[in-house]
Design a protein around this motif. Structure first.
Motif, PDB file in Angstrom:
ATOM      1  N   ALA A 145      45.760  48.113  43.534  1.00  0.00           N
ATOM      2  CA  ALA A 145      44.999  48.230  42.278  1.00  0.00           C
ATOM      3  C   ALA A 145      45.054  49.655  41.734  1.00  0.00           C
ATOM      4  CB  ALA A 145      43.562  47.804  42.511  1.00  0.00           C
ATOM      5  N   SER A 201      47.272  53.458  35.686  1.00  0.00           N
ATOM      6  CA  SER A 201      47.558  53.618  37.109  1.00  0.00           C
ATOM      7  C   SER A 201      47.417  55.080  37.513  1.00  0.00           C
ATOM      8  CB  SER A 201      48.981  53.139  37.412  1.00  0.00           C
ATOM      9  OG  SER A 201      49.928  53.925  36.703  1.00  0.00           O
ATOM     10  N   GLU A 205      47.216  34.600  38.548  1.00  0.00           N
ATOM     11  CA  GLU A 205      47.690  35.829  37.940  1.00  0.00           C
ATOM     12  C   GLU A 205      47.992  35.662  36.448  1.00  0.00           C
ATOM     13  OE1 GLU A 205      47.490  38.564  39.410  1.00  0.00           O
ATOM     14  OE2 GLU A 205      47.111  37.843  41.423  1.00  0.00           O
ATOM     15  N   ARG A 247      39.804  39.570  30.760  1.00  0.00           N
ATOM     16  CA  ARG A 247      40.758  40.300  29.935  1.00  0.00           C
ATOM     17  C   ARG A 247      40.094  41.382  29.071  1.00  0.00           C
ATOM     18  NH1 ARG A 247      45.652  37.120  28.753  1.00  0.00           N
ATOM     19  NH2 ARG A 247      45.719  35.342  30.170  1.00  0.00           N
ATOM     20  N   TYR A 256      42.297  47.392  31.564  1.00  0.00           N
ATOM     21  CA  TYR A 256      41.110  48.233  31.423  1.00  0.00           C
ATOM     22  C   TYR A 256      41.305  49.626  32.018  1.00  0.00           C
ATOM     23  CZ  TYR A 256      40.688  46.368  36.145  1.00  0.00           C
ATOM     24  OH  TYR A 256      40.946  45.980  37.428  1.00  0.00           O
ATOM     25  N   SER A 259      48.493  50.450  40.104  1.00  0.00           N
ATOM     26  CA  SER A 259      48.930  49.494  39.075  1.00  0.00           C
ATOM     27  C   SER A 259      48.126  49.677  37.794  1.00  0.00           C
ATOM     28  CB  SER A 259      48.753  48.054  39.582  1.00  0.00           C
ATOM     29  OG  SER A 259      49.476  47.847  40.773  1.00  0.00           O
ATOM     30  N   ARG A 260      48.793  49.520  36.666  1.00  0.00           N
ATOM     31  CA  ARG A 260      48.106  49.575  35.381  1.00  0.00           C
ATOM     32  C   ARG A 260      47.392  48.260  35.140  1.00  0.00           C
ATOM     33  NH1 ARG A 260      51.367  49.828  29.856  1.00  0.00           N
ATOM     34  NH2 ARG A 260      50.702  47.655  29.710  1.00  0.00           N
ATOM     35  N   ARG A 261      46.223  48.321  34.587  1.00  0.00           N
ATOM     36  CA  ARG A 261      45.474  47.142  34.217  1.00  0.00           C
ATOM     37  C   ARG A 261      45.067  47.261  32.745  1.00  0.00           C
ATOM     38  NH1 ARG A 261      47.359  45.703  38.280  1.00  0.00           N
ATOM     39  NH2 ARG A 261      46.323  44.879  40.159  1.00  0.00           N
ATOM     40  N   HIS A 321      51.953  42.090  41.778  1.00  0.00           N
ATOM     41  CA  HIS A 321      50.815  42.335  42.665  1.00  0.00           C
ATOM     42  C   HIS A 321      50.843  41.407  43.888  1.00  0.00           C
ATOM     43  CE1 HIS A 321      46.711  43.193  43.933  1.00  0.00           C
ATOM     44  NE2 HIS A 321      46.392  41.920  43.817  1.00  0.00           N
ATOM     45  N   ASP A 369      45.566  37.107  34.309  1.00  0.00           N
ATOM     46  CA  ASP A 369      45.482  38.567  34.296  1.00  0.00           C
ATOM     47  C   ASP A 369      46.919  39.096  34.277  1.00  0.00           C
ATOM     48  OD1 ASP A 369      44.608  41.137  34.490  1.00  0.00           O
ATOM     49  OD2 ASP A 369      43.944  41.019  36.576  1.00  0.00           O
ATOM     50  N   GLU A 405      48.823  41.502  33.458  1.00  0.00           N
ATOM     51  CA  GLU A 405      49.371  42.816  33.725  1.00  0.00           C
ATOM     52  C   GLU A 405      49.515  43.114  35.215  1.00  0.00           C
ATOM     53  OE1 GLU A 405      48.140  45.275  29.716  1.00  0.00           O
ATOM     54  OE2 GLU A 405      46.913  45.519  31.503  1.00  0.00           O
ATOM     55  N   THR A 406      49.164  42.178  36.071  1.00  0.00           N
ATOM     56  CA  THR A 406      49.267  42.434  37.508  1.00  0.00           C
ATOM     57  C   THR A 406      50.687  42.296  38.031  1.00  0.00           C
ATOM     58  OG1 THR A 406      48.672  40.143  37.946  1.00  0.00           O
ATOM     59  CG2 THR A 406      46.912  41.760  38.025  1.00  0.00           C
TER      60      THR A 406
END
Length: 371
Positions: free
Chosen positions: A317, A327, A174, A236, A324, A320-322, A183, A177, A179-180
């Motif tokens: 997913a 949410s 994680e 990313r 790219y 959740s905000r990612r 998660h 990545d 921003e998870t």
């Protein structure tokens, strides 16, 4: 009736004598007191049962057979039926010298059988033998209880270390990545809840045993472990991936399975945890209609573990905000899962998820990402 009350007797073995004849009680009592035992006596079956149930219980019982109301056989049956008294050795001391009576007494669980008139040295030798045997059994039981407690403590500690290690590995993935956020916690909780809700379903009850659910929950955090092998410029990337980049991204499923496989080679023998961890890592992006990746598995060919993980992963997913994407609202995520029924997701698993949606929403709020 108690024949000895001296405080110094507390450390001596206690023998309960049971006989309806006062002369017999007196004779046996004097013999045992002289040999250094603590003695208590009862002149009936019910009185014997009350004294045997005291705390601490007697170490040995000398029991007559021929008594009015409740005979010795009945007393032994009652002693054997209670957990507090079933392990007290019982020696029948009786005038009944028929071999069949002796066989019956031993068959009912008596430790020994002595016929009257008694021979003092024989009685004391038999008592000493049974007390030594009981002392050995008590030591073994105490030792076994200690070993069982140590084994349980070790198992709990091992499980705790295993859980922490798995979480550490998952968090390593994680960090690629960032921003998870939570998660891992959310998807693990979704998986546990969904599997528990499905355990009595006719299609899944043979698979979703308590042990399976425990192992699946433990393995869930490793579903994206393969992301450690995806280049940063793809993982990313703030915008949409090119077709070539998307193919690279999809390799995280196989990379995850391979990483877990390598860890598995260090384990001795088959470990169910690794089997489930490999399933959720490689196949959590498979779809019910066969359009998923990496292997295009369809329907029942997709392991149940991966089918459960798929809904948990997609739901999380979506909300959740990612880097790219933004949410979506929880109710929109619910609609998306419903639209994927029989296409992306197993229809029965989807139905259970939707029927209990509020519980999954509660988990989402409990481990909300404050970004």
């Amino acid at each position: 009736m108690q024949l000895s009350t001296s405080p110094s007797d507390a450390s001596k073995p206690t023998v309960l004598i049971v006989d309806d004849m006062p002369d017999n009680l007196s004779m046996l009592g004097e013999l045992l007191l002289g040999a250094g035992y603590r003695v208590i006596a009862a002149n009936s079956g019910p009185a014997a049962l009350r004294l045997a149930a005291q705390n601490p219980p007697p170490d040995l019982i000398l029991l007559d057979i021929m008594m009015p109301g409740m005979d010795g056989y009945q007393v032994l049956d009652r002693l054997s039926a209670e957990s507090a008294t079933r392990n007290i050795p019982v020696i029948f001391v009786t005038a009944r010298d028929d071999p069949q009576d002796e066989e019956l007494g031993l068959a009912k669980g008596a430790a020994d059988y002595i016929t009257k008139p008694i021979r003092p040295m024989l009685v004391l030798a038999r008592i000493r033998t049974q007390l030594q045997a009981k002392q050995a059994r008590d030591w073994l039981n105490s030792r076994n209880a200690y070993l069982e407690e140590e084994a349980l403590r070790y198992a709990v500690e091992k499980e705790r270390m295993q859980t922490v290690s798995i979480r550490a590995l998952a968090h390593l993935a994680e960090t690629r990545d960032p921003e998870t956020g939570n998660h891992i916690l959310r998807t693990q909780s979704y998986v546990n809840l969904l599997a528990t809700l499905l355990k009595d379903h006719s299609r899944f009850k043979e698979i979703l045993t308590p042990h399976y659910i425990k192992m699946l929950t433990l393995s869930a955090p490793l579903h994206d472990i393969g992301k450690v092998g995806v280049p940063d410029d793809i993982l990313r990337k703030p915008g949409s991936l090119t077709p070539e980049e998307w193919e690279t991204m999809k390799t995280h499923t196989v990379l995850g399975r391979v990483a877990i496989e390598k860890a598995e080679t260090d384990a001795e023998g088959q470990v169910e945890f690794f089997k489930l961890a490999k399933e959720v890592a490689q196949w959590h992006h498979e779809k019910w209609d066969g359009s998923g990746y990496p292997d295009g598995l369809k329907g029942e060919a997709i392991p149940v573990s991966a089918r459960i993980m798929a809904i948990a992963d997609v739901f999380d997913a979506l909300i959740s905000r990612r880097i790219y994407k933004m949410s979506v609202m929880v109710h929109e995520a619910k609609d998306t899962i419903a639209a994927g029924r029989n296409i992306h997701f197993d229809p029965d698993i989807t139905d259970v998820f939707l029927a209990n949606f509020q519980e999954f929403e509660t988990i989402a709020h409990r481990h909300f990402d404050d970004l």
